[in-house]
Design a protein around this motif. Structure first.
Motif, PDB file in Angstrom:
ATOM      1  N   TYR A   1      -1.748  17.647   1.029  1.00 17.10           N
ATOM      2  CA  TYR A   1      -1.238  16.643   0.079  1.00 17.10           C
ATOM      3  C   TYR A   1      -1.601  15.242   0.549  1.00 17.10           C
ATOM      4  CZ  TYR A   1       2.589  13.303  -0.993  1.00 17.10           C
ATOM      5  OH  TYR A   1       3.339  12.182  -1.289  1.00 17.10           O
ATOM      6  N   ALA A   2      -1.430  14.976   1.843  1.00 15.94           N
ATOM      7  CA  ALA A   2      -1.756  13.653   2.379  1.00 15.94           C
ATOM      8  C   ALA A   2      -3.243  13.350   2.237  1.00 15.94           C
ATOM      9  CB  ALA A   2      -1.341  13.572   3.844  1.00 15.94           C
ATOM     10  N   LEU A   3      -4.073  14.304   2.563  1.00 15.72           N
ATOM     11  CA  LEU A   3      -5.524  14.097   2.486  1.00 15.72           C
ATOM     12  C   LEU A   3      -5.986  13.904   1.045  1.00 15.72           C
ATOM     13  CD1 LEU A   3      -6.590  16.790   5.106  1.00 15.72           C
ATOM     14  CD2 LEU A   3      -6.826  14.305   5.346  1.00 15.72           C
ATOM     15  N   GLU A   4      -5.419  14.657   0.124  1.00 19.52           N
ATOM     16  CA  GLU A   4      -5.814  14.562  -1.284  1.00 19.52           C
ATOM     17  C   GLU A   4      -5.391  13.246  -1.919  1.00 19.52           C
ATOM     18  OE1 GLU A   4      -5.622  19.364  -2.368  1.00 19.52           O
ATOM     19  OE2 GLU A   4      -3.957  18.033  -2.915  1.00 19.52           O
ATOM     20  N   ASN A   5      -4.370  12.607  -1.344  1.00 21.71           N
ATOM     21  CA  ASN A   5      -3.845  11.374  -1.930  1.00 21.71           C
ATOM     22  C   ASN A   5      -4.098  10.133  -1.079  1.00 21.71           C
ATOM     23  OD1 ASN A   5      -2.029  12.054  -4.494  1.00 21.71           O
ATOM     24  ND2 ASN A   5      -1.828  13.732  -3.028  1.00 21.71           N
ATOM     25  N   GLY A   6      -4.912  10.263  -0.051  1.00 25.44           N
ATOM     26  CA  GLY A   6      -5.280   9.118   0.772  1.00 25.44           C
ATOM     27  C   GLY A   6      -4.134   8.536   1.565  1.00 25.44           C
ATOM     28  N   LEU A   7      -3.182   9.381   1.950  1.00 24.70           N
ATOM     29  CA  LEU A   7      -2.045   8.902   2.727  1.00 24.70           C
ATOM     30  C   LEU A   7      -2.423   8.834   4.202  1.00 24.70           C
ATOM     31  CD1 LEU A   7       0.892  10.924   1.094  1.00 24.70           C
ATOM     32  CD2 LEU A   7      -0.082   8.728   0.401  1.00 24.70           C
ATOM     33  N   LYS A   8      -2.019   7.765   4.860  1.00 31.26           N
ATOM     34  CA  LYS A   8      -2.346   7.565   6.266  1.00 31.26           C
ATOM     35  C   LYS A   8      -1.243   8.060   7.197  1.00 31.26           C
ATOM     36  CE  LYS A   8      -6.171   5.546   5.113  1.00 31.26           C
ATOM     37  NZ  LYS A   8      -7.440   6.308   5.247  1.00 31.26           N
TER      38      LYS A   8
ATOM     39  N   ARG B   1       0.835  -1.201   0.000  1.00 31.39           N
ATOM     40  CA  ARG B   1       0.000   0.000   0.000  1.00 31.39           C
ATOM     41  C   ARG B   1       0.876   1.259   0.000  1.00 31.39           C
ATOM     42  NH1 ARG B   1      -2.962  -3.157   3.823  1.00 31.39           N
ATOM     43  NH2 ARG B   1      -1.914  -2.090   5.546  1.00 31.39           N
ATOM     44  N   THR B   2       0.683   2.100  -0.986  1.00 31.41           N
ATOM     45  CA  THR B   2       1.410   3.377  -1.056  1.00 31.41           C
ATOM     46  C   THR B   2       0.596   4.428  -0.298  1.00 31.41           C
ATOM     47  OG1 THR B   2       0.372   3.863  -3.194  1.00 31.41           O
ATOM     48  CG2 THR B   2       2.535   2.820  -3.237  1.00 31.41           C
ATOM     49  N   ASP B   3       0.447   4.189   0.994  1.00 28.05           N
ATOM     50  CA  ASP B   3      -0.416   5.026   1.829  1.00 28.05           C
ATOM     51  C   ASP B   3       0.380   5.910   2.785  1.00 28.05           C
ATOM     52  OD1 ASP B   3       0.587   3.085   3.511  1.00 28.05           O
ATOM     53  OD2 ASP B   3      -1.355   2.421   4.289  1.00 28.05           O
ATOM     54  N   HIS B   4       1.617   6.225   2.401  1.00 32.04           N
ATOM     55  CA  HIS B   4       2.493   6.991   3.283  1.00 32.04           C
ATOM     56  C   HIS B   4       3.541   7.738   2.462  1.00 32.04           C
ATOM     57  CE1 HIS B   4       4.469   3.184   2.419  1.00 32.04           C
ATOM     58  NE2 HIS B   4       5.610   3.827   2.594  1.00 32.04           N
ATOM     59  N   ASP B   5       4.165   8.705   3.100  1.00 26.66           N
ATOM     60  CA  ASP B   5       5.300   9.427   2.521  1.00 26.66           C
ATOM     61  C   ASP B   5       6.157   9.858   3.708  1.00 26.66           C
ATOM     62  OD1 ASP B   5       7.124  11.149   1.353  1.00 26.66           O
ATOM     63  OD2 ASP B   5       5.663  12.133   0.048  1.00 26.66           O
ATOM     64  N   LEU B   6       7.313   9.217   3.858  1.00 29.62           N
ATOM     65  CA  LEU B   6       8.137   9.426   5.048  1.00 29.62           C
ATOM     66  C   LEU B   6       9.379  10.273   4.782  1.00 29.62           C
ATOM     67  CD1 LEU B   6       7.960   5.871   6.687  1.00 29.62           C
ATOM     68  CD2 LEU B   6       6.366   7.799   6.909  1.00 29.62           C
TER      69      LEU B   6
ATOM     70  N   SER C   1      12.710  22.596  14.844  1.00 28.06           N
ATOM     71  CA  SER C   1      11.612  22.305  15.770  1.00 28.06           C
ATOM     72  C   SER C   1      10.570  23.420  15.798  1.00 28.06           C
ATOM     73  CB  SER C   1      12.143  22.055  17.183  1.00 28.06           C
ATOM     74  OG  SER C   1      12.801  23.197  17.692  1.00 28.06           O
ATOM     75  N   VAL C   2      10.838  24.518  15.100  1.00 29.15           N
ATOM     76  CA  VAL C   2       9.839  25.577  14.947  1.00 29.15           C
ATOM     77  C   VAL C   2       8.583  25.015  14.279  1.00 29.15           C
ATOM     78  CG1 VAL C   2       9.364  27.747  13.707  1.00 29.15           C
ATOM     79  CG2 VAL C   2      11.523  27.449  14.915  1.00 29.15           C
ATOM     80  N   ALA C   3       8.740  23.935  13.539  1.00 28.53           N
ATOM     81  CA  ALA C   3       7.611  23.310  12.837  1.00 28.53           C
ATOM     82  C   ALA C   3       6.563  22.746  13.794  1.00 28.53           C
ATOM     83  CB  ALA C   3       8.125  22.192  11.937  1.00 28.53           C
ATOM     84  N   LYS C   4       6.941  22.448  15.001  1.00 23.63           N
ATOM     85  CA  LYS C   4       6.019  21.865  15.967  1.00 23.63           C
ATOM     86  C   LYS C   4       5.187  22.941  16.672  1.00 23.63           C
ATOM     87  CE  LYS C   4       7.617  18.352  18.329  1.00 23.63           C
ATOM     88  NZ  LYS C   4       8.458  17.560  19.250  1.00 23.63           N
ATOM     89  N   PRO C   5       3.958  22.602  17.056  1.00 19.62           N
ATOM     90  CA  PRO C   5       3.292  21.314  16.874  1.00 19.62           C
ATOM     91  C   PRO C   5       2.772  21.155  15.447  1.00 19.62           C
ATOM     92  CG  PRO C   5       1.818  22.841  17.962  1.00 19.62           C
ATOM     93  CD  PRO C   5       3.136  23.549  17.832  1.00 19.62           C
ATOM     94  N   LEU C   6       2.825  19.939  14.956  1.00 18.99           N
ATOM     95  CA  LEU C   6       2.366  19.665  13.601  1.00 18.99           C
ATOM     96  C   LEU C   6       0.846  19.577  13.572  1.00 18.99           C
ATOM     97  CD1 LEU C   6       4.956  16.893  12.675  1.00 18.99           C
ATOM     98  CD2 LEU C   6       4.930  19.257  11.861  1.00 18.99           C
ATOM     99  N   PRO C   7       0.225  20.045  12.495  1.00 16.98           N
ATOM    100  CA  PRO C   7      -1.240  19.942  12.388  1.00 16.98           C
ATOM    101  C   PRO C   7      -1.646  18.469  12.251  1.00 16.98           C
ATOM    102  CG  PRO C   7      -0.300  20.655  10.302  1.00 16.98           C
ATOM    103  CD  PRO C   7       0.821  20.669  11.301  1.00 16.98           C
ATOM    104  N   GLN C   8      -2.717  18.115  12.875  1.00 19.56           N
ATOM    105  CA  GLN C   8      -3.169  16.725  12.856  1.00 19.56           C
ATOM    106  C   GLN C   8      -4.554  16.604  12.235  1.00 19.56           C
ATOM    107  OE1 GLN C   8      -1.129  14.097  13.895  1.00 19.56           O
ATOM    108  NE2 GLN C   8       0.400  15.744  14.046  1.00 19.56           N
ATOM    109  N   HIS C   9      -4.852  15.394  11.802  1.00 22.82           N
ATOM    110  CA  HIS C   9      -6.171  15.100  11.222  1.00 22.82           C
ATOM    111  C   HIS C   9      -6.517  13.669  11.591  1.00 22.82           C
ATOM    112  CE1 HIS C   9      -9.264  14.295   8.185  1.00 22.82           C
ATOM    113  NE2 HIS C   9      -9.407  15.614   8.083  1.00 22.82           N
ATOM    114  N   GLU C  10      -7.784  13.397  11.764  1.00 17.74           N
ATOM    115  CA  GLU C  10      -8.200  12.063  12.196  1.00 17.74           C
ATOM    116  C   GLU C  10      -7.819  10.973  11.197  1.00 17.74           C
ATOM    117  OE1 GLU C  10     -12.400  11.996  12.644  1.00 17.74           O
ATOM    118  OE2 GLU C  10     -12.834  12.664  10.590  1.00 17.74           O
ATOM    119  N   ASN C  11      -7.590  11.348   9.939  1.00 22.75           N
ATOM    120  CA  ASN C  11      -7.253  10.357   8.915  1.00 22.75           C
ATOM    121  C   ASN C  11      -5.767  10.292   8.581  1.00 22.75           C
ATOM    122  OD1 ASN C  11      -9.970   9.640   8.608  1.00 22.75           O
ATOM    123  ND2 ASN C  11     -10.308  11.287   7.121  1.00 22.75           N
ATOM    124  N   VAL C  12      -4.966  11.174   9.194  1.00 25.00           N
ATOM    125  CA  VAL C  12      -3.543  11.241   8.861  1.00 25.00           C
ATOM    126  C   VAL C  12      -2.687  11.323  10.123  1.00 25.00           C
ATOM    127  CG1 VAL C  12      -1.734  12.518   7.643  1.00 25.00           C
ATOM    128  CG2 VAL C  12      -4.042  12.425   6.684  1.00 25.00           C
TER     129      VAL C  12
END
Length: 272
Positions: free
Chosen positions: A32-39, A4-9, A68-79
């Motif tokens: 990008y993750a939501l548009e491409n169904g990435l978990k 499954r290509t359901d990720h991008d690390l 670490s300025v990037a944190k906290p990262l935005p979250q979504h129930e599907n990602v």
């Protein structure tokens, strides 16, 4: 079951000096993750630990307080949006991250093929010709696999990166020169350690006649039981456009199944 290509690390943001693109921000990456169904996705900006000597001038600015300025990262129930980094191995085979800093990341990418950083990642002698570069390919990967690292959250980035040579002809020559026995030894070790092997989007963009040369390392890695993960290595939003299609191509050519997928343990991550 098919892989499954359901990720991008392997994703960079504007915090990586080689991106510096204001459009490449956390919200755009999540979209990008939501548009491409990435978990699962992981932010992996370039990083050199300020407590470790040996950083180049380029890397010095990319320390922990910077990325670490990037944190906290935005979250979504599907990602699941993870916080990682891409560190470096210099010509003295010093890895740019301390054991203490490793605990602060969900995933750590180590590139062994940044040969374009002449004088920093490779010595003058190692850069001299294709034979020496092929030997350096083996030596640098072997060094990382011999380190005491949390391999359950370590990925080896772009093993067939075009940056190993200044021309395409030399690039293919280097890959051809790496002995099969050495690849078998290295990937047998990698499989035992449980490290992830990256299917980098750019590495998988090759001509049909180059297929067997470029895919040879991955076929051997698969044979010895290595686990693979997908990485767009995106520095700008445009790279997201064909990422899923590129991942699928790699999976089809290598005939990967779900048993071949490297998965980061969600219960072992420090934070999102």
């Amino acid at each position: 079951m098919k892989y499954r290509t359901d990720h991008d690390l392997h994703i960079h943001s504007q915090l990586s000096s080689c991106s510096a693109d204001p459009q490449q921000n956390n919200e755009r990456i999540l979209r990008y993750a939501l548009e491409n169904g990435l978990k699962t996705i992981c932010l992996t900006d370039h990083f050199w630990d300020e407590t470790v000597e040996g950083a180049s001038d380029w890397y010095k600015a990319q320390n922990y307080s910077h990325i670490s300025v990037a944190k906290p990262l935005p979250q979504h129930e599907n990602v699941r949006f993870l916080f990682g980094c891409e560190t470096e191995l210099n010509k003295n085979l010093t890895l740019g991250i301390s054991k203490e800093k490793m605990d602060l990341f969900d995933f750590i990418i180590i590139p062994t093929t940044h040969f374009h950083m002449k004088g920093y990642t490779l010595s003058e002698k190692e850069s001299a010709n294709v034979k020496n570069r092929a030997n350096a390919w083996v030596k640098r990967l072997d060094t990382v696999l011999g380190m005491e690292l949390p391999f359950h959250k370590i990925g080896i980035a772009h093993l067939t990166c075009s940056l190993i040579a200044p021309t395409r002809e030399e690039y293919l020559d280097i890959l051809n020169r790496i002995p099969e026995k050495e690849m078998e030894r290295l990937f047998q070790k990698a499989a035992k350690l449980g490290v992830g092997i990256e299917l980098n989007l750019s590495d998988m963009n090759f001509a049909d006649e180059e297929t067997e040369i470029v895919l040879r390392p991955y076929r051997i890695a698969k044979q010895w039981g290595c686990k693979f993960y997908c990485g767009s290595d995106a520095h700008h939003p445009q790279k997201f456009e064909n990422a899923k299609k590129g991942f699928e191509r790699a999976v089809d050519l290598l005939e990967l199944t779900q048993e071949n997928q490297f998965i980061i343990d969600s219960t072992a991550t420090p934070s999102a």
